[in-house]
Design an enzyme around this catalytic site. Sequence first.
Site, short mmCIF file in Angstrom:
data_model
loop_
_atom_site.label_atom_id
_atom_site.label_comp_id
_atom_site.label_asym_id
_atom_site.label_seq_id
_atom_site.Cartn_x
_atom_site.Cartn_y
_atom_site.Cartn_z
N CYS A 89 -0.46 75.32 -16.64
CA CYS A 89 -0.62 75.83 -15.27
C CYS A 89 -1.35 74.77 -14.45
O CYS A 89 -2.36 74.23 -14.89
CB CYS A 89 -1.42 77.13 -15.29
SG CYS A 89 -1.65 77.86 -13.66
N HIS A 131 5.53 83.66 -15.16
CA HIS A 131 4.23 83.00 -14.99
C HIS A 131 3.81 83.07 -13.51
O HIS A 131 2.68 83.44 -13.20
CB HIS A 131 4.32 81.55 -15.46
CG HIS A 131 3.05 80.79 -15.33
ND1 HIS A 131 2.22 80.55 -16.40
CD2 HIS A 131 2.45 80.22 -14.25
CE1 HIS A 131 1.16 79.85 -15.98
NE2 HIS A 131 1.28 79.64 -14.68
N GLU A 132 4.74 82.74 -12.62
CA GLU A 132 4.43 82.76 -11.19
C GLU A 132 4.27 84.19 -10.68
O GLU A 132 3.41 84.47 -9.85
CB GLU A 132 5.50 82.00 -10.39
CG GLU A 132 5.66 80.54 -10.79
CD GLU A 132 4.36 79.75 -10.85
OE1 GLU A 132 3.43 80.04 -10.09
OE2 GLU A 132 4.29 78.82 -11.68
N HIS A 135 0.82 85.39 -11.33
CA HIS A 135 -0.16 84.88 -10.35
C HIS A 135 -0.24 85.79 -9.12
O HIS A 135 -1.34 86.07 -8.64
CB HIS A 135 0.22 83.47 -9.89
CG HIS A 135 -0.32 82.38 -10.74
ND1 HIS A 135 -1.66 82.17 -10.94
CD2 HIS A 135 0.32 81.41 -11.45
CE1 HIS A 135 -1.84 81.12 -11.73
NE2 HIS A 135 -0.65 80.65 -12.06
#
Length: 169
Positions: A89, A131-132, A135
């Site tokens: 990341c 993953h995004e 966030h």
Amino acid sequence: MNLIYYPDEFLTREVKEVNIEKPDIDLVEVKKNMTDIMLQHGGIGLSANQVGLDAQLFIMGENESNVSLIINPKILQHTKDTVLELEGCLSFPNVYVKVNRPKEILVEYYDENLESKRTHVKGYTTKVFLHEWDHLHGITFKDRVSKLKWDMASKKAKKMEKKYATSRS
């Protein structure tokens, strides 16, 4: 617009949806700025809150010509089959951990032209998308692994940084 690093608390905040009818940000400019930052740091994905933007959007891609802007993403379905893969990341330099994620997902989002999209995401792209997406909900990959795994990865990252700093002196 600058990259935010852990432990900045903005990384743990859920960001708000973009008003599709009347966005209060210039999506073309945001995509360009985020793409520049992502590519400058060698990334393949970057979420709005990683650059201090309170908006449900992220970009993903390997170079300027194939970067996609994903706005207000929703995960509609995911497979029970999972895959354990190494993740890094940009907000956690030099930290890499194996994260278990679904192999495939069905998603809905708006693209940069504010057109609604629904698609199956498979393979490597699934990992980047999830993953995004995490966030945007205030979840980092640190939250997806055990404390032991995280501590080991952090220790290894610190060693790399120290070694790199020493070799530059």
